[in-house]
Design an enzyme around this catalytic site. Sequence first.
Site, PDB file in Angstrom:
ATOM      1  N   SER B  46      19.051 -15.726  -3.574  1.00 25.11           N
ATOM      2  CA  SER B  46      20.222 -16.139  -4.333  1.00 25.11           C
ATOM      3  C   SER B  46      21.241 -16.644  -3.317  1.00 25.11           C
ATOM      4  O   SER B  46      21.573 -15.927  -2.370  1.00 25.11           O
ATOM      5  CB  SER B  46      20.778 -14.953  -5.115  1.00 25.11           C
ATOM      6  N   GLU B  47      21.711 -17.893  -3.497  1.00 26.11           N
ATOM      7  CA  GLU B  47      22.435 -18.533  -2.394  1.00 26.11           C
ATOM      8  C   GLU B  47      23.811 -17.949  -2.111  1.00 26.11           C
ATOM      9  O   GLU B  47      24.424 -18.294  -1.113  1.00 26.11           O
ATOM     10  CB  GLU B  47      22.510 -20.052  -2.607  1.00 26.11           C
ATOM     11  N   ASN B  48      24.293 -17.052  -2.975  1.00 28.13           N
ATOM     12  CA  ASN B  48      25.546 -16.388  -2.642  1.00 28.13           C
ATOM     13  C   ASN B  48      25.350 -15.281  -1.602  1.00 28.13           C
ATOM     14  O   ASN B  48      26.326 -14.671  -1.176  1.00 28.13           O
ATOM     15  CB  ASN B  48      26.238 -15.834  -3.903  1.00 28.13           C
ATOM     16  N   SER B  88      23.052 -17.737   4.471  1.00 29.78           N
ATOM     17  CA  SER B  88      22.274 -18.120   3.303  1.00 29.78           C
ATOM     18  C   SER B  88      21.888 -19.595   3.366  1.00 29.78           C
ATOM     19  O   SER B  88      20.743 -19.971   3.107  1.00 29.78           O
ATOM     20  CB  SER B  88      23.102 -17.844   2.039  1.00 29.78           C
TER      21      SER B  88
END
Lengths: 234, 219
Positions: B46-48, B88
Site C-alpha cells: 500500500s503506497e502510503n 514506499s
Amino acid sequence: MKKVFPDAKAALDGLVFDGMTVMSGGFGLCGIPENSIAALHATGVKDLTVISNNCGVDGFGLGVLLDAKQIKKMVSSYVGENKEFERQYLAGELELEFNPQGTLAERIRAGGAGIPGFYTKTGVGTLIAEGKEARQFNGETYILETGLTADVSIIKAWKADPQGNLIFRKTARNFNPMMATAGKVTIAEVEEIVELGSFDPDHIHTPGIFVQRLFVGSFEKRIEQRTVRQRETA
Amino acid sequence: MAWSRDEMARRAALELEDGFYVNLGIGIPTLVANYIPENIDVTLQSENGMLGMGPFPFDDEVDADLINAGKQTITELRRTSYFSSADSFAMIRGGHIDLSILGAMEVSESGDIANWMIPGKLVKGMGGAMDLVAGVKRVVVIMDHANKAGQSKLLKACSLPLTGQACVDRIITTLGVFDVTPDGLVLIELAPEVSLDLVAQQTEAKYSVSDTLLKHEAA
C-alpha cells in the site's frame, strides 16, 4: 537547548509570518499534526503555501485553514475530499500544484538532504513533464524535479524523547519523516514524551537533529473510510 | 456473456505469481485480493507506507493509524512492515514491485494510460498512479471495455491527459484480454460467449487476434 514546549501555540511562537511555506505531514487524515494546524489557524496567518499530500476534509485537518482562507497555494498529490477546496479552486481563489505522490515524497526527501534536483521517469510524456528539463540515461528519458524545503514543518509522531528522537506508528508515518528533515524549523507533536534513554537507539525512526520543537498533543484521529468485516457467527 | 467486475478481478488474479509483491489500485483492482489462489504467496503493498496488507478489521480492531492508500481501515499481518512515503516510492519507482493492477479511463494500443483527469471537470490529482505506471515491472489494467456512453475505452490514442506513456502490459476488459506487444495490441482471450464480431464492434483501437486465442467457458 530545550526542545520540549508546553503546547502547539508555544511551539509556533516567533515562527509564523504571512506568506510562509509550511509542510504538513500525514496521508489523508492519518498521522496529521492536528494540534499545530489548529494553532496555526488561531494565529490568523495568511497567504500560506502548504506542502502536504492531501488537504484535509471540511472542518478538519488542513480543511480548517482552507475554511478560514489562510491558504494561498497547495502543493499536493490528491485533494478534493472537501467541498470548500473545490469552491475556492473553481473560484480562482486558491493555487494548486499537483505532484505525483512519489515525486512529492522524493522532492521533500531531496530538499531535506541538500539535493536541489533529481531525475525521475515518473510523469514522462504527461502534463507533469511540461516545461521540465528532460535527459536520457541508459536510453530512457527522465525529467528533472527540484527539492522542496519549508519555513516550518509541522509533523506528527507517536513518541519522542526530550532530544526529539521520534518513533512513528504504523501507516501514520507516511510523509512525516521526510518533512522533519526539510523544515528550517520542525515542530513535532507526539502522543507521549518518554524519558531519555527509554528508546532503543536502534529503533529510532527520525533522529532528534531534525526536530527543533516538540510537544505532547491531544488527538482526535478522525477516520475517513471506516471499513470493517463481520465476524462469522457460529 | 461479458465478464462482471468480480469475474474480471478473478481473471486478474491469474496474473499473480508466487512470491510477487503487488500493488492493487482503488476500485475493481481491490477485488483481486479476494481471488488470490491458496497455493500462491503474494505480499500486497500500500503506497502510503505498508508491505503485507491484511484484510479489513473487525469492528473492535479498527485503528486510525492503520489505513490503506484508499484511506480505508485495514489490518496488519505477521509479515507486515511499515515505512515512509519516500521508501514506499523507492519500491515503486525503483522497480521492486512485481505487478501493479489498476483501473483506467482509457488505454491506447501503444500502452498509454489515462486515468487521472478529465479536462473541464474537477481534478482531484494523480496520487501515486503516475509513479506506479512508470516504475512497477508489470502493469495490468482492469476496465470496462466501453464507457457509459458505449464508446470504446481501448483507443488508437488516448484523448484524455496521460498518466503514463507506453507502460501498460496487459488489459483485462469486460470482453476479454489484450496484450500490448511491440507489434501492437493482440487479443489473447475472450470472455465466455463473447464473439470476435462483438469485440470488433466495440473496439476503436487496432488489434490482431492471437493464433492461440483462448475462449473462456461460462462458469
